[in-house]
Motif scaffolding. Sequence first.
Motif, PDB file in Angstrom:
ATOM      1  N   ALA A  25      -4.620 -24.329  62.353  1.00  0.00           N
ATOM      2  CA  ALA A  25      -4.685 -22.907  62.029  1.00  0.00           C
ATOM      3  C   ALA A  25      -3.398 -22.488  61.326  1.00  0.00           C
ATOM      4  N   ILE A  26      -3.522 -21.546  60.400  1.00  0.00           N
ATOM      5  CA  ILE A  26      -2.364 -21.015  59.679  1.00  0.00           C
ATOM      6  C   ILE A  26      -1.742 -19.915  60.523  1.00  0.00           C
ATOM      7  N   LYS A  27      -0.429 -19.980  60.704  1.00  0.00           N
ATOM      8  CA  LYS A  27       0.282 -18.951  61.461  1.00  0.00           C
ATOM      9  C   LYS A  27       0.279 -17.663  60.654  1.00  0.00           C
ATOM     10  N   THR A  28       0.050 -16.534  61.354  1.00  0.00           N
ATOM     11  CA  THR A  28      -0.069 -15.285  60.600  1.00  0.00           C
ATOM     12  C   THR A  28       0.820 -14.169  61.137  1.00  0.00           C
ATOM     13  N   VAL A  29       0.509 -13.631  62.296  1.00  0.00           N
ATOM     14  CA  VAL A  29       1.172 -12.426  62.800  1.00  0.00           C
ATOM     15  C   VAL A  29       2.674 -12.660  62.938  1.00  0.00           C
ATOM     16  N   GLY A  30       3.451 -11.752  62.306  1.00  0.00           N
ATOM     17  CA  GLY A  30       4.901 -11.846  62.341  1.00  0.00           C
ATOM     18  C   GLY A  30       5.490 -12.698  61.228  1.00  0.00           C
TER      19      GLY A  30
ATOM     20  N   HIS B 269      -2.245 -16.665  52.890  1.00  0.00           N
ATOM     21  CA  HIS B 269      -2.842 -15.445  53.423  1.00  0.00           C
ATOM     22  C   HIS B 269      -3.602 -14.693  52.346  1.00  0.00           C
ATOM     23  N   GLN B 270      -4.667 -14.024  52.776  1.00  0.00           N
ATOM     24  CA  GLN B 270      -5.408 -13.135  51.887  1.00  0.00           C
ATOM     25  C   GLN B 270      -5.254 -11.732  52.458  1.00  0.00           C
ATOM     26  N   ALA B 271      -4.515 -10.883  51.756  1.00  0.00           N
ATOM     27  CA  ALA B 271      -4.265  -9.522  52.231  1.00  0.00           C
ATOM     28  C   ALA B 271      -5.514  -8.684  52.005  1.00  0.00           C
ATOM     29  N   VAL B 272      -6.061  -8.159  53.099  1.00  0.00           N
ATOM     30  CA  VAL B 272      -7.250  -7.334  53.018  1.00  0.00           C
ATOM     31  C   VAL B 272      -6.872  -5.853  53.141  1.00  0.00           C
ATOM     32  N   MET B 273      -5.833  -5.599  53.909  1.00  0.00           N
ATOM     33  CA  MET B 273      -5.388  -4.220  54.132  1.00  0.00           C
ATOM     34  C   MET B 273      -3.862  -4.169  54.117  1.00  0.00           C
ATOM     35  N   GLN B 274      -3.351  -2.951  53.796  1.00  0.00           N
ATOM     36  CA  GLN B 274      -1.921  -2.702  53.912  1.00  0.00           C
ATOM     37  C   GLN B 274      -1.731  -1.527  54.866  1.00  0.00           C
TER      38      GLN B 274
ATOM     39  N   GLU C 162      -4.182 -10.240  62.222  1.00  0.00           N
ATOM     40  CA  GLU C 162      -5.046 -11.265  61.652  1.00  0.00           C
ATOM     41  C   GLU C 162      -6.495 -10.836  61.861  1.00  0.00           C
ATOM     42  N   LEU C 163      -7.255 -10.754  60.762  1.00  0.00           N
ATOM     43  CA  LEU C 163      -8.659 -10.378  60.845  1.00  0.00           C
ATOM     44  C   LEU C 163      -9.565 -11.610  60.929  1.00  0.00           C
ATOM     45  N   GLN C 164      -9.175 -12.671  60.274  1.00  0.00           N
ATOM     46  CA  GLN C 164      -9.906 -13.942  60.356  1.00  0.00           C
ATOM     47  C   GLN C 164      -8.900 -15.073  60.202  1.00  0.00           C
ATOM     48  N   LYS C 165      -9.026 -16.082  61.065  1.00  0.00           N
ATOM     49  CA  LYS C 165      -8.100 -17.211  61.023  1.00  0.00           C
ATOM     50  C   LYS C 165      -8.245 -17.994  59.716  1.00  0.00           C
TER      51      LYS C 165
ATOM     52  N   PRO D  82      -7.940 -19.416  53.435  1.00  0.00           N
ATOM     53  CA  PRO D  82      -6.778 -18.564  53.701  1.00  0.00           C
ATOM     54  C   PRO D  82      -7.083 -17.582  54.831  1.00  0.00           C
ATOM     55  N   ALA D  83      -6.056 -17.169  55.536  1.00  0.00           N
ATOM     56  CA  ALA D  83      -6.217 -16.217  56.635  1.00  0.00           C
ATOM     57  C   ALA D  83      -6.348 -14.809  56.056  1.00  0.00           C
ATOM     58  N   MET D  84      -7.333 -14.035  56.571  1.00  0.00           N
ATOM     59  CA  MET D  84      -7.464 -12.628  56.173  1.00  0.00           C
ATOM     60  C   MET D  84      -6.568 -11.801  57.073  1.00  0.00           C
ATOM     61  N   VAL D  85      -5.653 -11.061  56.457  1.00  0.00           N
ATOM     62  CA  VAL D  85      -4.633 -10.382  57.252  1.00  0.00           C
ATOM     63  C   VAL D  85      -4.387  -8.948  56.778  1.00  0.00           C
ATOM     64  N   LYS D  86      -3.752  -8.170  57.682  1.00  0.00           N
ATOM     65  CA  LYS D  86      -3.190  -6.853  57.356  1.00  0.00           C
ATOM     66  C   LYS D  86      -1.707  -7.064  57.115  1.00  0.00           C
ATOM     67  N   VAL D  87      -1.185  -6.441  56.051  1.00  0.00           N
ATOM     68  CA  VAL D  87       0.219  -6.650  55.686  1.00  0.00           C
ATOM     69  C   VAL D  87       0.942  -5.310  55.737  1.00  0.00           C
ATOM     70  N   ASN D  88       2.171  -5.327  56.257  1.00  0.00           N
ATOM     71  CA  ASN D  88       3.015  -4.147  56.278  1.00  0.00           C
ATOM     72  C   ASN D  88       3.573  -3.923  54.884  1.00  0.00           C
ATOM     73  N   GLN D  89       3.596  -2.646  54.463  1.00  0.00           N
ATOM     74  CA  GLN D  89       4.093  -2.341  53.113  1.00  0.00           C
ATOM     75  C   GLN D  89       5.562  -2.584  52.972  1.00  0.00           C
TER      76      GLN D  89
END
Length: 192
Positions: free
Chosen positions: A139-144, A152-157, A171-174, A185-192
């Motif tokens: 699994a790809i590490k995501t959060v933090g 990563h695939q940024a789905v939301m900001q 992380e929305l999807q691993k 790629p992991a679907m993630v929320k990214v901080n602006q």
Amino acid sequence: MANEKNVADQEEVIEEVITDADVEVVDGAEATEEGETESVDESVQQIAELQAKLDETENKMLRAQADFDNFRRRSRLDQEAAQKYRAQSLATEILPALDNFERALQIEADNEQTKSLLQGMNMVYNQLVQALQNEGVEAIKTVGEQFDPHLHQAVMQVEDGNYESNTVVDELQKGYKLKDRVIRPAMVKVNQ
């Protein structure tokens, strides 16, 4: 004296004959040399043509050898890549089932039957994860982590003061990698 004059006359005649013979011999030699020169020129030209053909053939042979070496190297690299990533298609097909297992395991259990069923599903899930790990899937590490567009695939900001800019918040999807290749790629929320 008459004898001397006759001898002198005879010597002159002999010199004239010799001179005439020399001229004829020289003329014949010139004719022979011209023929030989033409023959030598033709031979030199043939040698030059043969040398050019030989050089061209050697060049073709060297190119063919280089092409063969390149083909052999590419084939070896393709075989190594095929061996290294042989599990990619199977892993890609199993990942949606793995996602469904993860969603199912998030259900709260009310009674013993549901807990028992979730425990069995958890065991199957762990076996699938272990089998994929044995093939090099992780699994790809995501959060933090810092956002990486290759992983990563940024789905939301979102704006969250708890995280630095351009950091993965949720992380929305691993996402998964097979050795060093990203298979999803992991679907993630990214901080602006």
